[in-house]
Scaffold this active site. Structure first.
Site, short mmCIF file in Angstrom:
data_model
loop_
_atom_site.label_atom_id
_atom_site.label_comp_id
_atom_site.label_asym_id
_atom_site.label_seq_id
_atom_site.Cartn_x
_atom_site.Cartn_y
_atom_site.Cartn_z
N PRO A 101 5.93 16.53 37.55
CA PRO A 101 6.33 16.06 37.90
C PRO A 101 5.86 16.29 39.64
CG PRO A 101 8.39 17.14 37.41
CD PRO A 101 7.38 17.97 36.63
N GLU A 158 12.26 24.72 33.46
CA GLU A 158 12.07 24.83 34.69
C GLU A 158 11.06 24.30 34.89
OE1 GLU A 158 14.37 24.50 37.33
OE2 GLU A 158 15.18 23.89 35.49
N ARG A 199 -7.53 4.19 25.28
CA ARG A 199 -8.03 2.37 25.11
C ARG A 199 -8.70 2.18 25.73
NH1 ARG A 199 -5.79 -0.52 28.52
NH2 ARG A 199 -5.30 -2.30 27.49
N ASP A 259 -7.09 -5.65 31.90
CA ASP A 259 -6.08 -5.57 31.94
C ASP A 259 -5.60 -5.30 33.74
OD1 ASP A 259 -5.47 -4.57 29.80
OD2 ASP A 259 -6.36 -2.45 29.82
N1 ADE Z 1 7.26 16.75 32.67
C1 ADE Z 1 8.09 16.61 33.48
N2 ADE Z 1 8.63 15.76 34.08
C2 ADE Z 1 7.02 14.91 33.98
C3 ADE Z 1 6.23 13.85 34.92
N3 ADE Z 1 7.10 12.90 35.61
N4 ADE Z 1 5.59 13.39 34.74
C4 ADE Z 1 4.30 14.74 34.50
N5 ADE Z 1 4.70 15.87 33.60
C5 ADE Z 1 6.01 15.86 33.54
#
Ligand code: ADE
Length: 254
Positions: free
Chosen positions: A94, A121, A159, A174
């Site tokens: 994330p 984590e 794709r 697209d």
């Molecule tokens: N792992 C946990 N959350 C994630 C996200 N939003 N994007 C990519 N990998 C992740």
């Protein structure tokens, strides 16, 4: 394209990979996906892949050794070390750069990708500092692991590979690929519960259909993602049409 996925949960992948377009891409030889279980690269008796963080705090952190060993064994598997040089090793996280169609296009030009799925984590920071070359997030939310993110990347990239989508140019038109959202699509029946398909689409007049599609694409982008208009490539005609939309919205006090 050759995609290696490093994960603690390889069984999560086959259901998605073995259907529809991804299945076809593999059958065509355009895509190969190899799943590597990080646990297989542990050397201790209990096959430990995670430990609590130094300094305390909750959760578990993926240990560096099995991840480094897994990536290094990929290098050894390839015919020459050179084949692995320049190959993106991408951590799903994330904290990564937000995934976009532009990044999908950039990755589709690679011969190989290594996708590393984090869990818990996260991963030991030394993996981030000394092994991965890129970090990608699929959105501002936290998943239980990187597996879904890896599948999102495999899907969006596959794709775009040559010949994978049947219709010539399908991927080029697209939403996002053109810098605009796509307008509405209709199919049979022409009249469904009294809701009728716009006449122009049934007129057989190709130029009018093309102009209508462009305008609906502009309208939808204006309504839903006006930010995209700042970077989209627009013609004079497009700008005029957007001007009309702006005037209409002022007139109705939008
Ligand atoms: N792992 C946990 N959350 C994630 C996200 N939003 N994007 C990519 N990998 C992740």
């Amino acid at each position: 394209m050759n995609i290696h996925i490093l994960t603690l949960f390889p069984d999560m992948f086959p259901a998605y990979l073995n259907e529809s377009i991804l299945k076809k891409a593999q059958a065509m030889g355009q895509l190969t996906v190899r799943l590597h279980n990080i646990r297989d690269y542990t050397t201790d008796k209990h096959h430990v892949t995670d430990e609590p963080p130094f300094g305390g705090g909750g959760g578990m952190v993926l240990k560096p050794e099995p991840i480094f060993t897994a990536v290094e064994s990929l290098v050894a598997d390839l015919q020459s070390q050179q084949e692995m040089e320049g190959v993106p090793v991408i951590l799903m996280s994330p904290q990564g750069r937000p995934f976009t169609q532009t990044i999908a296009q950039e990755l589709a030009g690679q011969e190989r990708l290594v996708l590393l799925c984090g869990r818990y984590e996260g991963v030991d920071e030394r993996v981030r500092e000394h092994l991965v070359t890129d970090e990608i997030s699929i959105g501002d939310y936290v998943l239980t692991g990187g597996e879904l993110a890896a599948l999102v990347i495999v899907d969006a990239v596959t794709r775009l590979l040559p010949g994978v989508l049947g219709a010539e140019g399908a991927a080029e038109m697209d939403s996002h690929a053109t810098g605009l959202l796509e307008g509405p699509h209709f199919t049979k029946p022409a009249d469904f519960r009294g809701w009728v398909v716009p006449d122009v689409l049934r007129s057989g007049h190709a130029a009018n259909v093309a102009r209508w599609r462009r305008e609906e694409s502009l309208r939808r982008t204006w309504q839903r993602r006006p930010d995209m208009l700042l970077t989209a490539v627009l013609t004079e005609e497009d700008r005029w049409f957007l001007g009309q939309l702006a005037q209409e919205s002022v007139a109705i006090g939008d």
